[in-house]
Design an enzyme around this catalytic site. Structure first.
Site, PDB file in Angstrom:
ATOM      1  N   ASP A 171      10.964 -41.935 -20.918  1.00 30.93           N
ATOM      2  CA  ASP A 171      11.910 -43.031 -20.753  1.00 30.93           C
ATOM      3  C   ASP A 171      11.488 -43.898 -19.570  1.00 30.93           C
ATOM      4  O   ASP A 171      11.191 -43.373 -18.498  1.00 30.93           O
ATOM      5  CB  ASP A 171      13.319 -42.473 -20.536  1.00 30.93           C
ATOM      6  CG  ASP A 171      14.384 -43.538 -20.735  1.00 30.93           C
ATOM      7  OD1 ASP A 171      14.118 -44.548 -21.415  1.00 30.93           O
ATOM      8  OD2 ASP A 171      15.495 -43.359 -20.195  1.00 30.93           O
TER       9      ASP A 171
ATOM     10  N   GLU B 214      23.072 -45.863 -22.238  1.00 32.77           N
ATOM     11  CA  GLU B 214      21.987 -46.771 -21.873  1.00 32.77           C
ATOM     12  C   GLU B 214      21.495 -47.397 -23.177  1.00 32.77           C
ATOM     13  O   GLU B 214      21.074 -46.694 -24.099  1.00 32.77           O
ATOM     14  CB  GLU B 214      20.873 -46.041 -21.118  1.00 32.77           C
ATOM     15  CG  GLU B 214      21.379 -45.557 -19.764  1.00 32.77           C
ATOM     16  CD  GLU B 214      20.278 -45.190 -18.765  1.00 32.77           C
ATOM     17  OE1 GLU B 214      19.191 -44.768 -19.208  1.00 32.77           O
ATOM     18  OE2 GLU B 214      20.533 -45.332 -17.555  1.00 32.77           O
TER      19      GLU B 214
ATOM     20  N   THR C 140      20.115 -37.563 -26.433  1.00 36.71           N
ATOM     21  CA  THR C 140      19.646 -38.948 -26.575  1.00 36.71           C
ATOM     22  C   THR C 140      19.716 -39.270 -28.059  1.00 36.71           C
ATOM     23  O   THR C 140      19.136 -38.544 -28.871  1.00 36.71           O
ATOM     24  CB  THR C 140      18.195 -39.083 -26.079  1.00 36.71           C
ATOM     25  OG1 THR C 140      18.116 -38.628 -24.727  1.00 36.71           O
ATOM     26  CG2 THR C 140      17.727 -40.534 -26.146  1.00 36.71           C
TER      27      THR C 140
ATOM     28  N   GLU D 208      26.815 -50.668 -14.972  1.00 35.46           N
ATOM     29  CA  GLU D 208      26.610 -52.062 -14.545  1.00 35.46           C
ATOM     30  C   GLU D 208      27.753 -52.957 -15.039  1.00 35.46           C
ATOM     31  O   GLU D 208      28.239 -53.806 -14.302  1.00 35.46           O
ATOM     32  CB  GLU D 208      25.296 -52.606 -15.116  1.00 35.46           C
ATOM     33  CG  GLU D 208      24.047 -51.944 -14.590  1.00 35.46           C
ATOM     34  CD  GLU D 208      22.884 -52.260 -15.516  1.00 35.46           C
ATOM     35  OE1 GLU D 208      22.254 -53.308 -15.348  1.00 35.46           O
ATOM     36  OE2 GLU D 208      22.614 -51.450 -16.422  1.00 35.46           O
TER      37      GLU D 208
HETATM   38 MN    MN Z   1      17.319 -44.299 -19.980  1.00 31.73          MN
END
Ligand code: MN
Length: 407
Positions: free
Chosen positions: A122, A194, A252, A353
């Protein structure tokens, strides 16, 4: 030329004739996983095609496997040949009657991991994402660390916990310790996403042999969307000095459909000019990224639209860097871009974020506010890209729902 498919509903749209992504599916009637290609809302069974004489004899065994690895290992000549043959089959109405029996409606297909994941790497290739995290985690210093513009920063993840879209995500438990707070253990209270793009390696290399930055298309088979679930509280406590570990490795998610690189030819776009110029092994003859417009839906509400085209480091640079020390590639290696964030607040690819460390909650679903993920929440990541002839293709979405932590 603009060809259309005889498959109903596949004339133009996310899964038209110019896309043709590969996946692995089964049905209630035939539970053995097999390779298929997506056309409209149907899956064409390639194992079925490979039992006849449609593919050349040396290609056929790959489509009797239960994952794409064998086909991906064959390299660009086989990828191009098969794609060309499938386009012809799905465009030419003379094939209609004999091929219609090989179609399964997507609603009846159970989707599996499309390929056996070898290694998972990643990166951290978005300047906006890296700068945002710098501001959040190290408010008193420069947002970017000194190495960031000289190499694509990355780490090795956990291939065994890469799961297909739709797999429920059990909230991870672990150690966390806020600044000046007590050491605690329990379910993550800052579970995040993400928004990433993943690249799938087809053709491997021998140990000791770096891949040139210009040889990207000789090795990379295609693209999947990635949600790199992240437990920010576990991550913040554990990551010094060796980087991400249990805050990332619990799961993931990747999309069901691998979009071949050839389907993204019209999506190639100039990548940002790099200053300072990187070292020679990272300088491309033809520097490009991909103009993927991504979207993130949280309990049905679109909360962000990250633009992939602005990524500072390109996929070719990531591949060159991850092999420059001689590390070998294997068929099925997956390397992901890192969180895709654009310059605007509504383009941020992580909730850390988007809510600025949890301080600016967003409204999702039926008027509920969120800073991080709660049990039962569902996140869907989608992306579209320019296709041939001014159309747009849609990559296979990646979705996941959070389940409560287990004791
Ligand atoms: Mn990542």
């Amino acid at each position: 030329m603009t060809a259309t498919s005889w498959v109903e509903g596949a004339e133009a749209g996310p899964f038209d004739l110019e896309h043709l992504p590969y996946g692995v599916f089964s049905t209630a009637k035939d539970p053995a996983p097999r390779i298929g290609v997506r056309i409209g809302d149907q899956v064409l069974d390639l194992r079925g095609l490979a039992t006849g004489t449609f593919f050349l004899p040396w290609i056929r065994p790959a489509f009797h496997e239960q994952a794409l690895n064998g086909f991906m290992a064959m390299g660009p000549p086989a990828w191009r040949l098969v794609r060309h043959q499938l386009m012809e089959l799905l465009a030419d109405r003379r094939y209609r009657d004999q091929s219609a029996t090989l179609l399964t409606p997507i609603a009846k297909a159970r989707m599996h991991l499309p390929f056996n994941v070898a290694d998972y790497v990643d990166f951290y290739a978005s300047e906006e994402h890296a700068a945002n995290l710098g501001r959040l985690f190290r408010p008193d210093s420069e947002p970017l660390l000194p190495n960031w513009k000289h190499l694509p920063v990355g780490y090795h993840g956990r291939a065994g916990t890469v799961v297909p879209s739709g797999t429920p995500i059990v909230r991870p438990r672990g150690q966390r310790k806020a600044k000046d707070g007590p050491l605690e253990f329990g379910p993550s209270a800052r579970l995040d996403i993400e928004t990433e793009v993943g690249f799938v390696v087809g053709v491997g290399t021998e140990l000791g042999t770096p891949v040139s930055v210009d040889d990207f298309a000789e090795h990379v088979f295609g693209v999947v969307l990635v949600n790199d679930w992240s437990a920010r509280d576990i991550q913040a406590w554990e990551y010094v000095p060796l980087g991400p570990f249990l805050g990332k490795s619990f799961a993931t998610s990747i999309g069901h459909w691998v979009t071949p690189l050839d389907a993204l030819a019209a999506a190639k776009a100039p990548a940002p000019v790099q200053d300072p110029a990187p070292l020679g092994y990272l300088q491309e003859t033809d520097r490009f990224g991909y103009d993927l417009e991504m979207a993130v839906r949280w309990n049905g509400t679109e909360v962000s639209r990250p633009p992939f085209a602005g990524m500072y480091w390109t996929p070719a640079q990531m591949l060159a860097h991850l092999t420059v020390n001689g590390a070998s590639l294997r068929t099925g290696d997956l390397f992901a871009s890192g969180t895709v964030s654009g310059p605007e607040p509504a383009q941020r690819g992580s909730f850390l974020e988007l809510t600025w460390g949890g301080k600016e909650p967003v409204t999702v679903g039926e008027g509920e506010t969120r800073s991080f993920l709660e049990d039962g929440d569902t996140v869907v990541i989608e992306a579209t890209a320019p296709g041939a002839e001014g159309g747009r293709i849609g990559l296979g979405e990646v979705s996941g729902t959070i389940l409560p932590a287990k004791d």
